[in-house]
Write an enzyme that holds these catalytic residues in place. Structure first.
Site, PDB file in Angstrom:
ATOM      1  N   THR A  12       0.825  -1.215   0.000  1.00  0.00           N
ATOM      2  CA  THR A  12       0.000   0.000   0.000  1.00  0.00           C
ATOM      3  C   THR A  12       0.860   1.267   0.000  1.00  0.00           C
ATOM      4  OG1 THR A  12      -0.151  -0.117   2.425  1.00  0.00           O
ATOM      5  CG2 THR A  12      -1.942  -1.116   1.153  1.00  0.00           C
ATOM      6  N   PRO A  14       3.329   4.283  -2.040  1.00  0.00           N
ATOM      7  CA  PRO A  14       3.133   5.152  -3.206  1.00  0.00           C
ATOM      8  C   PRO A  14       3.402   4.465  -4.538  1.00  0.00           C
ATOM      9  CG  PRO A  14       4.354   6.311  -1.483  1.00  0.00           C
ATOM     10  CD  PRO A  14       4.255   4.883  -1.057  1.00  0.00           C
ATOM     11  N   ARG A  36      -0.931  -5.249   4.423  1.00  0.00           N
ATOM     12  CA  ARG A  36      -0.938  -5.904   5.730  1.00  0.00           C
ATOM     13  C   ARG A  36      -1.721  -5.052   6.725  1.00  0.00           C
ATOM     14  NH1 ARG A  36       3.041  -4.306   9.578  1.00  0.00           N
ATOM     15  NH2 ARG A  36       4.323  -2.547   8.862  1.00  0.00           N
ATOM     16  N   ASP A 101       6.812 -14.022   2.934  1.00  0.00           N
ATOM     17  CA  ASP A 101       5.839 -13.850   4.016  1.00  0.00           C
ATOM     18  C   ASP A 101       4.489 -13.418   3.460  1.00  0.00           C
ATOM     19  OD1 ASP A 101       7.713 -14.541   5.897  1.00  0.00           O
ATOM     20  OD2 ASP A 101       8.246 -12.485   6.410  1.00  0.00           O
ATOM     21  N   HIS A 218      24.700   1.162  -1.759  1.00  0.00           N
ATOM     22  CA  HIS A 218      24.099   1.302  -0.428  1.00  0.00           C
ATOM     23  C   HIS A 218      24.901   0.635   0.691  1.00  0.00           C
ATOM     24  CE1 HIS A 218      19.712   2.623  -1.455  1.00  0.00           C
ATOM     25  NE2 HIS A 218      20.628   3.448  -1.923  1.00  0.00           N
TER      26      HIS A 218
END
Length: 442
Positions: A12, A14, A36, A101, A218
């Site tokens: 959910t 952007p 979730r 999951d 990163h």
């Protein structure tokens, strides 16, 4: 008849909303969004119900106008276990560590009917992971990997509602599928073309997953003492991801570790049958270019052939050249846009009132643990990768002991991700990395 008749977006955030608008507009798909159960997603679902399930997408730059618009979401599911109906396409728009999951929470009957799963922003091995999980449920399901999400999309109001803002769009993306030829990939390519995005289809999904710049930059940028201190020690002084020391973490040592880590990942890619990536060229051609006065095309082209000191010098020059946006227009004082002023986010209380770790470096921890696992499977030594992980795990243990009076999210747990790594590596035994399946009927 459209390929994407019924598209279910899992997540959910952007990016999920932006993809929902694009599939609705270009494929006339029936769209569902599932998330979730959490305090954060509750804000989103509440806003959607108040606004008749309509989403609104705006853009920061007019040239990206094809990303803007509004549409109605046909079905919402507040909880993955509540998803109902028949869906031909799943789009996983959640963090990479959550793929399995989330799939486990879906009704298995739904998975039996799937034709394809799209991984919006996977990491190295994600396609193999999802393919392994689905093998006993829907063995002919097509699994498609993007190299990364197509741009930068955020909440227009700074919180999960029904309005988003896309501030940047990638110039080029890569895609790989388990099926060849793939009508779905061809259709997505046409969609990307209308958005001004060049899409290159690679032979194998895992090769596509190696074309994500975050994979290479990163870990060194975040898994060093400077950045970890900024993330976990909640300093009052702002520090910035892409700035030179002392404003940011970039030092001679960090650049040396970035180079060593890149070499280790290249050894892993070699074992997977994937061509070496020219790191400097990938940084400049596929991501953020710099002026030729700063880095010559000749130096960029021959980067892999240079000695280590020369390579470090060029990488340092690249980051120094992007302290400002070299292609922006200077203001009256001659100052260019402060391109590198991306703050290092600190640990924060999430909406469940737990102390949580920002997505960077939380997601990078999963990414690099998987790389370490794949390296060990192939017998590749990766001391720099091991060092990054040791630093990060030491910091979360230290923080856990220091924050005994606070509730901590599960992000503070030291993890092996053994189950995921075993699933990924078992796919290498099931036919290698570039396994291709025939196209499925549409």
């Amino acid at each position: 008849m459209t390929l994407f008749q019924r598209v279910l977006l899992l997540g959910t955030g952007p990016a999920a909303l932006q993809l929902a608008l694009l599939f609705k507009r270009h494929c006339n798909s029936r769209i569902g969004i599932a998330g979730r159960r959490s305090a954060r997603s509750a804000l989103f679902f509440s806003a959607m119900e108040r606004n008749d399930r309509r989403i609104y997408a705006a853009v920061q730059n007019e040239k990206h106008g094809s990303m803007a618009g509004e549409c109605h979401i046909d079905e919402l599911f507040h909880g993955y276990e509540d998803v109902k109906g028949d869906w031909d396409t799943l789009v996983l728009a959640v963090t990479t560590d959550a793929y399995i999951d989330v799939l486990k929470q879906l009704d298995e009957r739904l998975l039996h009917l799937l034709k394809r799963v799209i991984l919006l922003s996977p990491t190295l091995g994600s396609n193999s992971l999802v393919r392994h999980y689905l093998r006993s449920i829907q063995p002919v399901c097509e699994v498609i990997s993007f190299s990364t999400y197509l741009g930068d999309t955020r909440w227009a109001e700074g919180k999960p509602v029904n309005r988003i803002l896309t501030t940047a769009v990638k110039r080029k993306l890569y895609m790989g599928s388990t099926h060849s030829p793939s009508q779905a990939v061809e259709a997505i390519g046409k969609m990307c073309a209308t958005l001004g995005i060049a899409l290159e289809v690679l032979d194998a999904p895992i090769e596509t997953e190696s074309r994500n710049i975050s994979l290479y930059v990163h870990p060194p940028l975040f898994m060093n003492d400077y950045s970890l201190g900024a993330v976990f020690d909640e300093s009052s002084n702002a520090k910035y991801v892409y700035k030179l020391f002392p404003e940011g973490p970039i030092t001679q040592r960090l650049i040396g570790e970035m180079l060593a880590y890149w070499r280790e990942v290249m050894l892993v890619l070699k074992q997977l049958g994937i061509k070496e990536i020219n790191l400097l060229q990938f940084m400049t051609a596929d991501n953020y270019p710099v002026r030729e006065e700063s880095l010559s095309p000749q130096d960029i082209e021959r980067f892999p052939e240079l000695d280590a000191i020369h390579q470090q010098y060029l990488l340092y020059v690249r980051y120094a050249s992007l302290l400002i946006d070299p292609f922006s227009q200077p203001d009256e004082a001659g100052r260019y846009f402060d391109f590198s002023a991306v703050p290092i986010r600190t640990v924060f209380p999430n909406r469940e009132q737990e102390l949580d770790i920002p997505r960077m470096p939380k997601e990078d921890y999963y990414r690099i643990k998987v790389i370490q696992g794949i390296a060990r499977y192939w017998g590749v030594k990766c001391p720099t990768t091991d060092t990054f992980i040791q630093r990060y795990e030491c910091k979360i243990r230290e923080t856990t002991k220091r924050q005994l009076d606070k509730r901590l999210s599960d992000a503070f747990a030291v993890r092996s991700y053994k189950e995921h790594i075993d699933m990924i590596c078992s796919e290498f035994d099931n036919g290698g990395c570039a396994v291709k399946l025939p196209s499925i009927p549409t």
